[in-house]
Design a protein around this motif. Structure first.
Motif, PDB file in Angstrom:
ATOM      1  N   GLY A 261       1.003  -1.051   0.203  1.00  0.00           N
ATOM      2  CA  GLY A 261       0.892   0.136  -0.569  1.00  0.00           C
ATOM      3  C   GLY A 261       0.464   1.225  -0.016  1.00  0.00           C
ATOM      4  N   LEU A 262       0.551   2.030  -0.728  1.00  0.00           N
ATOM      5  CA  LEU A 262       1.810   3.542  -0.740  1.00  0.00           C
ATOM      6  C   LEU A 262       0.359   4.468  -1.251  1.00  0.00           C
ATOM      7  CD1 LEU A 262       3.744   2.443  -3.594  1.00  0.00           C
ATOM      8  CD2 LEU A 262       4.188   3.482  -1.868  1.00  0.00           C
ATOM      9  N   ILE A 263       0.501   5.378   0.165  1.00  0.00           N
ATOM     10  CA  ILE A 263      -0.164   6.577   0.241  1.00  0.00           C
ATOM     11  C   ILE A 263       1.385   7.402   0.001  1.00  0.00           C
ATOM     12  CG2 ILE A 263      -0.210   6.922   2.554  1.00  0.00           C
ATOM     13  CD1 ILE A 263      -2.968   8.002   2.376  1.00  0.00           C
ATOM     14  N   GLU A 264       0.950   9.299  -0.157  1.00  0.00           N
ATOM     15  CA  GLU A 264       2.162  10.650   0.091  1.00  0.00           C
ATOM     16  C   GLU A 264       1.231  11.528   0.613  1.00  0.00           C
ATOM     17  OE1 GLU A 264       3.493  11.652  -3.642  1.00  0.00           O
ATOM     18  OE2 GLU A 264       1.251  11.184  -4.542  1.00  0.00           O
ATOM     19  N   ASN A 265       1.405  12.434   0.985  1.00  0.00           N
ATOM     20  CA  ASN A 265       1.035  13.925   1.455  1.00  0.00           C
ATOM     21  C   ASN A 265       1.650  14.818   0.836  1.00  0.00           C
ATOM     22  OD1 ASN A 265       3.683  14.902   2.625  1.00  0.00           O
ATOM     23  ND2 ASN A 265       1.998  14.092   5.199  1.00  0.00           N
ATOM     24  N   ARG A 266       1.600  16.395   0.970  1.00  0.00           N
ATOM     25  CA  ARG A 266       2.302  17.209  -0.026  1.00  0.00           C
ATOM     26  C   ARG A 266       3.121  18.213   0.346  1.00  0.00           C
ATOM     27  NH1 ARG A 266      -0.712  19.417  -4.447  1.00  0.00           N
ATOM     28  NH2 ARG A 266      -2.907  19.190  -4.730  1.00  0.00           N
ATOM     29  N   ALA A 267       3.758  16.939   1.599  1.00  0.00           N
ATOM     30  CA  ALA A 267       5.387  17.626   2.735  1.00  0.00           C
ATOM     31  C   ALA A 267       5.647  17.033   1.823  1.00  0.00           C
ATOM     32  CB  ALA A 267       4.949  17.455   3.868  1.00  0.00           C
ATOM     33  N   LYS A 268       5.937  16.063   0.361  1.00  0.00           N
ATOM     34  CA  LYS A 268       7.105  15.121   0.408  1.00  0.00           C
ATOM     35  C   LYS A 268       7.171  13.616   1.407  1.00  0.00           C
ATOM     36  CE  LYS A 268       9.608  18.525  -2.973  1.00  0.00           C
ATOM     37  NZ  LYS A 268      11.248  18.869  -2.427  1.00  0.00           N
TER      38      LYS A 268
ATOM     39  N   THR B 139      -4.463   6.052  -3.502  1.00  0.00           N
ATOM     40  CA  THR B 139      -5.556   6.358  -3.591  1.00  0.00           C
ATOM     41  C   THR B 139      -5.802   6.807  -5.292  1.00  0.00           C
ATOM     42  OG1 THR B 139      -3.980   7.889  -3.482  1.00  0.00           O
ATOM     43  CG2 THR B 139      -4.632   7.341  -1.347  1.00  0.00           C
ATOM     44  N   PRO B 140      -7.426   6.853  -5.357  1.00  0.00           N
ATOM     45  CA  PRO B 140      -7.434   7.789  -6.743  1.00  0.00           C
ATOM     46  C   PRO B 140      -7.201   9.141  -7.016  1.00  0.00           C
ATOM     47  CG  PRO B 140      -9.064   7.819  -4.661  1.00  0.00           C
ATOM     48  CD  PRO B 140      -8.227   6.923  -4.220  1.00  0.00           C
ATOM     49  N   THR B 141      -7.051   9.946  -5.243  1.00  0.00           N
ATOM     50  CA  THR B 141      -6.490  11.332  -5.830  1.00  0.00           C
ATOM     51  C   THR B 141      -4.747  11.966  -6.152  1.00  0.00           C
ATOM     52  OG1 THR B 141      -6.562  11.880  -3.543  1.00  0.00           O
ATOM     53  CG2 THR B 141      -8.593  12.470  -4.885  1.00  0.00           C
ATOM     54  N   LYS B 142      -4.095  12.218  -6.372  1.00  0.00           N
ATOM     55  CA  LYS B 142      -2.638  12.622  -6.685  1.00  0.00           C
ATOM     56  C   LYS B 142      -2.610  13.313  -5.967  1.00  0.00           C
ATOM     57  CE  LYS B 142      -2.666  11.061 -11.733  1.00  0.00           C
ATOM     58  NZ  LYS B 142      -1.919  10.477 -12.761  1.00  0.00           N
ATOM     59  N   LEU B 143      -1.843  13.979  -4.828  1.00  0.00           N
ATOM     60  CA  LEU B 143      -2.015  14.522  -4.094  1.00  0.00           C
ATOM     61  C   LEU B 143       0.149  14.641  -4.482  1.00  0.00           C
ATOM     62  CD1 LEU B 143      -3.294  13.525  -0.693  1.00  0.00           C
ATOM     63  CD2 LEU B 143      -4.490  15.033  -2.486  1.00  0.00           C
ATOM     64  N   ALA B 144       0.705  14.878  -4.903  1.00  0.00           N
ATOM     65  CA  ALA B 144       2.190  14.639  -5.270  1.00  0.00           C
ATOM     66  C   ALA B 144       2.441  16.529  -5.676  1.00  0.00           C
ATOM     67  CB  ALA B 144       2.518  13.985  -6.978  1.00  0.00           C
ATOM     68  N   PRO B 145       3.907  16.766  -4.948  1.00  0.00           N
ATOM     69  CA  PRO B 145       4.135  18.060  -4.471  1.00  0.00           C
ATOM     70  C   PRO B 145       4.705  18.367  -5.321  1.00  0.00           C
ATOM     71  CG  PRO B 145       5.194  16.641  -2.904  1.00  0.00           C
ATOM     72  CD  PRO B 145       4.577  15.843  -3.736  1.00  0.00           C
ATOM     73  N   ASP B 146       4.335  19.870  -5.970  1.00  0.00           N
ATOM     74  CA  ASP B 146       4.785  20.556  -7.498  1.00  0.00           C
ATOM     75  C   ASP B 146       6.149  19.711  -8.123  1.00  0.00           C
ATOM     76  OD1 ASP B 146       2.698  21.658  -7.060  1.00  0.00           O
ATOM     77  OD2 ASP B 146       3.604  24.031  -6.371  1.00  0.00           O
ATOM     78  N   GLY B 147       6.058  19.698  -9.185  1.00  0.00           N
ATOM     79  CA  GLY B 147       7.029  19.108  -9.664  1.00  0.00           C
ATOM     80  C   GLY B 147       7.852  17.370  -9.709  1.00  0.00           C
ATOM     81  N   MET B 148       6.382  17.199  -8.743  1.00  0.00           N
ATOM     82  CA  MET B 148       7.061  15.304  -8.803  1.00  0.00           C
ATOM     83  C   MET B 148       5.456  14.811  -9.606  1.00  0.00           C
ATOM     84  SD  MET B 148       8.435  15.265  -4.423  1.00  0.00           S
ATOM     85  CE  MET B 148       9.029  13.707  -4.783  1.00  0.00           C
ATOM     86  N   VAL B 149       6.192  13.600  -9.295  1.00  0.00           N
ATOM     87  CA  VAL B 149       5.168  13.130 -10.556  1.00  0.00           C
ATOM     88  C   VAL B 149       4.007  12.055  -9.876  1.00  0.00           C
ATOM     89  CG1 VAL B 149       6.744  11.615 -12.099  1.00  0.00           C
ATOM     90  CG2 VAL B 149       5.952  10.716 -10.420  1.00  0.00           C
ATOM     91  N   GLY B 150       3.965  11.561  -8.741  1.00  0.00           N
ATOM     92  CA  GLY B 150       3.357  11.204  -7.845  1.00  0.00           C
ATOM     93  C   GLY B 150       3.226   9.766  -7.880  1.00  0.00           C
ATOM     94  N   VAL B 151       3.282   8.808  -6.534  1.00  0.00           N
ATOM     95  CA  VAL B 151       2.762   7.537  -6.460  1.00  0.00           C
ATOM     96  C   VAL B 151       2.040   6.837  -7.506  1.00  0.00           C
ATOM     97  CG1 VAL B 151       4.280   7.577  -4.039  1.00  0.00           C
ATOM     98  CG2 VAL B 151       1.876   7.583  -4.127  1.00  0.00           C
TER      99      VAL B 151
ATOM    100  N   ILE C 234      -6.950   1.160  -7.022  1.00  0.00           N
ATOM    101  CA  ILE C 234      -7.326   1.968  -6.409  1.00  0.00           C
ATOM    102  C   ILE C 234      -8.375   2.262  -5.524  1.00  0.00           C
ATOM    103  CG2 ILE C 234      -7.663   3.901  -7.219  1.00  0.00           C
ATOM    104  CD1 ILE C 234      -6.318   4.270 -10.319  1.00  0.00           C
ATOM    105  N   MET C 235      -8.166   2.102  -4.134  1.00  0.00           N
ATOM    106  CA  MET C 235      -9.544   2.418  -3.898  1.00  0.00           C
ATOM    107  C   MET C 235      -9.308   3.582  -2.961  1.00  0.00           C
ATOM    108  SD  MET C 235      -7.481  -0.613  -1.132  1.00  0.00           S
ATOM    109  CE  MET C 235      -8.519  -0.637  -0.023  1.00  0.00           C
ATOM    110  N   ALA C 236     -10.512   3.805  -2.816  1.00  0.00           N
ATOM    111  CA  ALA C 236     -11.409   5.602  -2.435  1.00  0.00           C
ATOM    112  C   ALA C 236      -9.859   5.876  -0.984  1.00  0.00           C
ATOM    113  CB  ALA C 236     -12.621   5.057  -1.011  1.00  0.00           C
TER     114      ALA C 236
ATOM    115  N   THR D 121      -4.677  -1.704   2.994  1.00  0.00           N
ATOM    116  CA  THR D 121      -3.444  -3.132   2.390  1.00  0.00           C
ATOM    117  C   THR D 121      -3.908  -3.897   3.512  1.00  0.00           C
ATOM    118  OG1 THR D 121      -1.307  -2.306   2.506  1.00  0.00           O
ATOM    119  CG2 THR D 121      -1.550  -4.308   2.078  1.00  0.00           C
ATOM    120  N   VAL D 122      -4.994  -4.389   4.670  1.00  0.00           N
ATOM    121  CA  VAL D 122      -5.266  -5.387   5.459  1.00  0.00           C
ATOM    122  C   VAL D 122      -7.059  -4.994   4.470  1.00  0.00           C
ATOM    123  CG1 VAL D 122      -6.382  -6.313   7.608  1.00  0.00           C
ATOM    124  CG2 VAL D 122      -3.792  -5.131   7.165  1.00  0.00           C
ATOM    125  N   LYS D 123      -7.664  -4.110   4.812  1.00  0.00           N
ATOM    126  CA  LYS D 123      -8.949  -4.231   4.170  1.00  0.00           C
ATOM    127  C   LYS D 123      -8.795  -5.071   2.531  1.00  0.00           C
ATOM    128  CE  LYS D 123     -12.934  -1.065   3.298  1.00  0.00           C
ATOM    129  NZ  LYS D 123     -13.737  -1.950   4.036  1.00  0.00           N
TER     130      LYS D 123
END
Length: 761
Positions: free
Chosen positions: A14-21, A65-77, A92-94, A137-139
């Protein structure tokens, strides 16, 4: 999971990111029932850290996740998975599924260890992203696999990647840790050239996975490394212990760690509705796991006997935690109440099937006993049919093999067939020098035999329901047993075996200090050797050297080779610069950096300037760096920095013939116009070579004189630094007193020779 062969990946990530890199990673291994959680700040716009982890896990499924929260200049996971993991299944999970509060609660309930031991009580809010990834991941596992994970059954590693050395995916390829480069050009036998294949003498699937994991993420904890090295010391000095452990480990089935998949996961309760459906395959796997567990528990007494007198901390701790643990004996007695004592784990298909059908003791379930009689009757009828065909058709060498897919079939040597095969035989297939076939009578008996076996499996599972619940109560001890067996397999069958097959003086125990001194450098092969020695040392293995004094490395960076990258639309020079930028942005003073040529893909002036400035940056960083180059002017760095050492490969010139010695010598190279001589050997016309010599002599004459003057001016401080380095190495070496005295005398004579040379100058 059921079709897993041991080599195929079984990780759900499972992969997730935020805007703080920040990136959170949760990696669940279906085979070993383990959970690795990592959270880190992604310092590279190309997600090099995440790529490294994905390369390590090689997931079969990646959840994002369905939404891309990648910081500027980054491709997103999400896009990274599309680009970098084309062979994986992306799910892709909610975003609501990525719930860190639920993830923390799940880890506390599912982990075999106490929550405080994982750091969840202290860091659950700080590392919320990886817990959110764990919840998703467990879900997915419970929904898609139809499984319920047993409480306190998982081996959870929290923030584990930071306890290990980090080797990026490019360096893994450059160093040929897992697979050799260009193996297709050399043939399949070339795989022995990789470090993994050299050490891959493990006997279990779990041991092989642990070895691969250690090579990709070596240890950083000095206590754990030394504990492994102490264990190796005892194994290499105590032959009885070494061979005893080798023999004891052979008693355990190769798939012992796989049983956790069926005790850590709970299927739906066995009901009449379930019994009427075709669940025989799942029932068969469960029975096989019980039989395999019984075989493993039966093997523990021999392991206990061998480990009883071990003295090193690692083996004593294993003896205390496994061999003196009464839960294993209790579990074995409980299994003995239900499972027949004569049942053993088998790999031959029909033998395994028979063992599974007769696993439960007679008299426990009447319907099971009836199904067994039917299974025996049809099996006997099949063998009688084979005897009848041998006589009727004069086929004395007719055999009746079995496989799980086809059931029973006939195997007839082609030389025994006189003319045409009788019409009685159907489904005829040529297989080498034999004919594989069946008959209508055999097909009918196969159906009845298979039906009886299915009934045996389902009734057996029904009988094992209470036993399974009892085992799950203490499932955490099975997790511990699996980890111990994998570790012993790696230590004994890989490390100790590899060392024992080499001459005594070829391998030595490395020592770790805050300093590091290597008396070699050079081109690709030598550069690789330095990194591989460090990796071997930090997985707790001896290294191929007379003695080795190293410091613990947090990351290995490599920049080797020159080629275009069509996928990223990068030229050779741009590829060099991207790789170098990644190193400079992420290296620390504890990193090991290996650079094989830099700046050769652009103009000579720009290339030299970039190479010099990069060296200055790394020197200021105090990272241990090995830099191979053909730019002679870079050797002037040694006049400014006493901790820079210049070495060259020795080449002898005899009758205009170049003899490569493959030996390292101190100082810059001494062969004038080395490149021009090599060009002559390659066949360039003599007039071209002579003109080139004339041109280069005019260009370099003044520069060489300036460099020589600079070296003479800084000669004293260089000598003092080298003497100090060698004295430190001797201080931490494991050589005997006479050898150290001889080395000191040689060092003294070398210093006196250098002093006399300077006085003559």
């Amino acid at each position: 999971m059921e079709g897993d062969t041991g080599e195929k990946s079984s990780f759900i990530v499972g992969l997730i990111e935020n805007r703080a890199k920040e990136v959170g990673v949760a990696a669940f291994d279906l085979r070993s029932a383990s959970f690795d959680l990592s959270q880190y700040i992604e310092t590279s716009s190309s997600y090099q850290n995440t790529k490294t982890l994905l390369n390590f896990y090689d997931p079969m499924v990646t959840i994002v996740t369905p939404t891309k929260l990648a910081p500027d200049g980054m491709v997103g996971v999400s896009e990274l998975v599309d680009r970098f993991c084309s062979s994986t299944t992306k799910v892709i999970m909610a975003r609501g599924c990525f719930d860190d509060t639920r993830g923390a609660a799940l880890m506390k309930n599912l982990a075999a260890k106490e929550p405080s031991a994982l750091g969840l009580d202290t860091y659950s809010k700080q590392y919320y992203l990886c817990l959110a990834a764990a919840a998703a991941t467990v879900k997915w596992i419970e929904a898609e696999k139809g499984l319920i994970i047993t409480n306190h059954s998982l081996s959870v590693t929290f923030n584990g990647s930071f306890d290990h050395m980090n080797i990026d995916a490019t360096s893994v390829q450059n160093l040929e840790i897992i697979e050799p480069m260009h193996s297709s050009l050399w043939g399949s036998n070339n795989k022995k050239r990789s470090l993994f294949h050299m050490l891959k003498t493990t006997r279990t699937v779990g041991g092989t996975r642990l070895l691969r994991a250690n090579l990709l993420q070596p240890l950083k904890d000095i206590e754990t490394i030394n504990a492994r090295l102490d264990c190796l010391d005892e194994l290499m000095s105590n032959e009885q212990l070494f061979f005893g452990l080798s023999q004891a480990l052979r008693k355990f089935p190769k798939e012992t760690d796989k049983v956790l998949c069926h005790f850590c996961f709970k299927q739906k309760k066995v009901t009449n509705e379930v019994l009427t459906s075709d669940n025989s395959r799942k029932s068969q796997i469960l029975i096989s796991s019980i039989v395999l567990l019984k075989t493993a528990l039966d093997s523990l007494p021999l392991l206990s006997k061998v480990l009883k007198d071990a003295s090193c901390y690692l083996l004593k701790n294993i003896y205390k935690s496994i061999c003196e643990n009464e839960k294993f004996a209790t579990m074995r007695r409980r299994i003995g109440e239900v499972i027949d004592d004569d049942v053993l784990h088998a790999r031959v298909p029909f033998v395994a099937q028979t063992q599974q059908c007769f696993a439960v003791k007679a008299g426990i379930d009447g319907l099971l006993d009836i199904a067994r009689r039917s299974f025996c009757d049809t099996s006997e009828a099949i063998y009688n049919l084979a005897n009848k065909y041998r006589e009727d058709f004069k086929l004395p060498n007719l055999k009746i093999p079995y496989n799980s897919r086809r059931g029973f079939y006939f195997n007839i040597p082609q030389k025994d067939i006189q003319g045409k095969l009788p019409n009685k035989f159907i489904q005829v297939i040529r297989h080498g020098n034999n004919i594989h076939c069946s008959s209508l009578e055999l097909a009918s008996l196969n159906v009845r035999n298979k039906s009886a076996a299915k009934e045996c499996y389902i009734r057996t599972e029904f009988c094992l329901e209470a036993l399974m619940e009892d085992i799950r109560k203490d499932v955490f001890v099975l997790t511990l047993l699996s980890e111990v067996l994998c570790l012993l397999d790696m230590m004994v069958n890989s490390f100790a075996h590899t060392i024992s097959t080499k001459p005594v003086d070829k391998y030595t125990r490395p020592k770790f200090t805050c300093l590091c001194y290597l008396d070699w450098s050079g081109k690709s092969t030598y550069l690789q050797q330095v990194c591989l020695v460090v990796i071997l040392a930090q997985i707790g293995c001896y290294v191929p050297a007379q003695f080795a004094t190293l410091r613990v490395v947090d990351r290995i960076f490599t920049r080797m080779g020159t080629m275009d990258n069509v996928e990223s639309n990068s030229s050779t020079f741009m590829t060099e610069m991207k790789e170098t930028a990644f190193i400079l942005q992420n290296a620390s003073h504890r990193s090991l950096i290996v650079v094989d040529e830099l700046g050769r893909a652009t103009s000579s002036s720009d290339g030299f300037a970039i190479a010099w400035s990069c060296c200055e940056h790394l020197l200021a960083l105090r990272a241990y760096t090995i830099f191979a180059t053909h730019m002679e002017n870079l050797s002037e760095l040694a006049t400014t920095y006493p901790n820079v050492k210049i070495v060259h490969f020795d080449v002898e010139i005899k009758n205009k013939h170049m003899d490569f010695k493959f030996q390292l010598k101190d100082g810059p190279r001494t062969v004038a116009h080395y490149g021009l001589m090599l060009a002559g050997v390659a066949g360039l016309p003599s007039p071209v070579i002579e003109l080139a010599k004339s041109i280069t002599s005019k260009i370099t004459q003044k520069e060489v004189e300036r460099i020589q003057i600079s070296f003479r001016q800084h000669h004293d401080i260089q000598m003092a630094y080298r003497v100090a380095q060698r004295l430190i190495c001797l201080k931490y070496s494991n050589q005997d007193e006479d050898s150290i005295r001889a080395a000191l005398q040689n060092l003294k004579e070398a210093v006196l020779r250098e002093a006399s040379k300077k006085s003559l100058i």
